[in-house]
Every structure is written in structure tokens, then in C-alpha cells.
Design a protein around this motif. Sequence first.
Motif, PDB file in Angstrom:
ATOM      1  N   UNK A 402      56.113 -42.582  37.438  1.00  0.00           N
ATOM      2  CA  UNK A 402      54.863 -42.795  36.723  1.00  0.00           C
ATOM      3  C   UNK A 402      54.828 -42.047  35.394  1.00  0.00           C
ATOM      4  N   UNK A 403      55.892 -41.314  35.085  1.00  0.00           N
ATOM      5  CA  UNK A 403      55.933 -40.564  33.841  1.00  0.00           C
ATOM      6  C   UNK A 403      55.991 -41.511  32.652  1.00  0.00           C
ATOM      7  N   UNK A 404      55.319 -41.115  31.576  1.00  0.00           N
ATOM      8  CA  UNK A 404      55.361 -41.918  30.353  1.00  0.00           C
ATOM      9  C   UNK A 404      56.500 -41.480  29.436  1.00  0.00           C
ATOM     10  N   UNK A 405      57.257 -40.461  29.848  1.00  0.00           N
ATOM     11  CA  UNK A 405      58.421 -40.009  29.089  1.00  0.00           C
ATOM     12  C   UNK A 405      59.663 -40.183  29.958  1.00  0.00           C
ATOM     13  N   UNK A 406      60.821 -40.279  29.327  1.00  0.00           N
ATOM     14  CA  UNK A 406      62.064 -40.421  30.074  1.00  0.00           C
ATOM     15  C   UNK A 406      62.315 -39.163  30.905  1.00  0.00           C
ATOM     16  N   UNK A 407      62.546 -39.349  32.183  1.00  0.00           N
ATOM     17  CA  UNK A 407      62.748 -38.229  33.096  1.00  0.00           C
ATOM     18  C   UNK A 407      63.976 -38.486  33.959  1.00  0.00           C
TER      19      UNK A 407
END
Length: 479
Positions: A402-407
Motif C-alpha cells: 500500500x506504500x506510495x513509494x518504491x519499497x
Amino acid sequence: MTEIIAGLYVSPVELLAVLGAFGLVVARWLPAAARPRVTIGAGAVLVSSAIVLGVVGIRWQMVPVLAGAAVVLPFALRALLPRRTGRPAWRARWWLALPGSVACAGVIAAGPVAAWAFPVPVFPEPSGPFAVGTRVVQWTDPLRPESFTPDPNDRRTVVVQLWYPAQESPAGAERAQYLGRTRAEARTVSDALVRGVGLPGFLVDGVPRARSHAVFDAPVADGGERFPVVLFSPGAGGVRTQNTAWAEELASHGYTVAALDHPYDSAAVVLGDGRTIRAETASTGDRAEDDELAVGWTAIRAADLGFVLTRLDQLDRGEISDPLTGRLDTGRVAVTGHSMGGAAALQAARQDERFDAVIDLDGYPHGATSPSLSQPTLALTQAITPATDPRYVPRLSEALDHSTATSYRLTIPGAAHLTFMDGPLYLPPVPSLVGSLGRAGSPHVVAATSLAFLDSTLRGEPGDLPGLLSAYGDLVTYP
């Protein structure tokens, strides 16, 4: 206590005691001409070493060495004394002496084996261009009451240890005590950690004897460079110093690491006035109830992390007098943690956009997974086995997906839960306990992957981050 010999896990004096004890056992089986000289020499080395150890402190690992030597010494000396009749010195027949010699040698050998299994930790030399300094600060949040005590006027206090890039210290400068500012504090913390897992304290008596590579209150590195900040929360019952090797490695590469003690959660927190606060958090054994408790504890830790970042920002601006004023880049901050500390890091990042990146060291996410993470996140996990909580990977994947950044989720083969702290440096090398990466490999893998991620996310250094990470394990990229 004299320095421990790397690889042998005994000090020079302890090594002499072991050699002297073995010398007494071996002397009985030497030719008659060599026997007296070896017996006298070995006995002298043993006795003098035992005296020195009695002065500096005898570790329990040396008890079997001295016990085995005490058994064999009277027989060795008796064999040197001639009989009154002038006949040669008495010696037991070989078939009577052999079992005793083997038994004594086995008892003596148990000492070095125990020292290897429960050593004084030897910290890896930081590989970065900076020397490392360290200092401890204590801050009280006037806006937050202490939820663990009934006193309405009690305010939340945290103890923070900073590791930072420093000037090179003079040769012979005293290195920082591990686990505390003093040997007494280190002993208090060590005893509390051991009691927390139900082990007898003497097993890890070498841990409070250890010193790391940092120097307390060393001058900050020259050059005026401002250093990115990395906040760290330890595992449940853990303490601020539990990832010292990791913190020193990061600091040597130009980061300032701020690690927290969480009072009433950390095993023992020694305050500036000498009071010791013991852990009051404990598992109930009921999964649902423990999950609910963990959510609350994680929330307190997340608030501690946000508060410490505020204080560090004030320190950098000069509102708090400190040698690091003007040297902290609080515009580039990562929040990190091990185990429950990793869960707290995830929650702190959701609540506070001042955090620019997250590292979760094998932490099960507690609490809500919303709002979505907006910061790039690296989750390092132990090897997944049938014994792993089946909820762990799905729960972690949900948080990252659900992260909006690359993880990234990096599963490291051969890693166990304690791989991600200093445990492999002083616990028995049992794979189920500390993993199979070894005492040198464990801290290297955790620090190398952390540095690659921090250099990319906080410093914007170019490079193939997925490629660097995947060299250490099985990588999954989110979303």
C-alpha cells in the motif's frame, strides 16, 4: 580485563592459563629428561596467570580450566619429588594415569569452548572514512504524561545514545563501554536482559566487559558537513545499545544514529540521576490479547521517535546546546527499528512526514496499516521457514504493497531474528538462535544493506539499488 584475542575469544592471560594447565597434563607423558622442566614451567605460568586473573576478574569460562589444573597439579608436583630411598620419583602406571589425564584435559578444554560459545564480544572495525564518537542524552517531553505510572505529573522521558562522525582520537584513547556509560550501568543492563529471557546471568558475563570502537564525547568531524540522521528503536525488551555494531558502521560512513531506550519497555533504563527503570511490558500468552497490547506499546514507541526527532531538530538549530549543533541534517532522516522497534518505525513514518525513509529489521507490523506509507521502505527479514508465524509475510506485504513509494522486502538466507542485532557477537553460534551467517557475516550483511538503502534514499546516490540488495538475498519490490 586485558584485551580479548580476536578469533580465540580469550585474553592473553587466559590463554596462558589454558596453556599452563595443558602443560601440566602433557608433562606426565614426556621423556624423563624433559618432564621436570615442563612441569615447573607450566606450573609457574599457571599460578602467575591465576593470580593475575584473580586481580582483574575471573570469567566463569576459566573455572573449568583452573579446576582441571588444580586436580592435576598435586600429581605433577608429586612426580618430581624423589622417594626417601633415593629411587626415582613415583609415577602411576600408564593405564591408571591415562583416564585421569584424558578427563583433566577434557575439563580444561571446556574452558576455551565455553569462551567461544559465550565470548566477550569483539566489534567489527567500522569501514567508513570517519572515526566514531558517541554520547548519551536524556530528554523529557513536557506534553506527554507517562502512561506506565499513575502519577499525573510524571512526564515521558527517553534516553538517547548518539553515534556520529568524529575526529580521529589519540592512540590509546579509551573506547566506549558496551551497554552503558559505565561498567556498573552495563552490568545492570546485561543482568536485566538475561533475566528477561530466563537465563542465568553468569552465562553472558563477558558482555559488560566489552568495548566498542566509538569514543565517548569525541570531537565532531572537521569540515562543517551536515550528517543525515537515522533514528533507531530496539526490539521488545531491547536497549539502545543492542545494535552498536550497526550504528558504528553507519556513523563511520557519515550518518548520525540516534538510538532510543523506551522506559518501562526496554529491559533496564538507567537515568541521569542514577535511577533504574525496569521493563513492565510482558506477554500474556494469549495471542489476541498480546496483539492488542503490542499495538499500544508500538504507538508509545512511535511517539517517542517523533519526539526525539523534534529534539534533534532543536539541537541542530541551537535551541539545545550541543557539540552537534549545526551538524545534523534533519531534512534527511530515516526511522528504523528491530522487531517491535521496526513496527514502531513503520507507525512513526505513517504519522510523521518528517521521516524520509524507513528500515524495518525483521519487525512484525502492529497496528493499522493506514494511512499508506509515503516513504521508501526496506524490510529485512529472517529466512522464512515452516516455524515462521504464517501471518508475518502477508502482514508485512500488505503494509508495503500500500506504500506510495518504491519499497523492498529482502529475505536473507541463513538469517534468524537475532541476526539483525549484536547477538551473533556474543551468543552461541546456534543457527536457530542467531542464524548461520557467522559472527563477522551477520553485522556485515545488515549494515551493508542498510547503507545501500540509506545512500540511495537519503543521499540520492545513483546506482542499481535493487541489484545491490538482491546480492544479499531474495528481493521483492513493492508496489
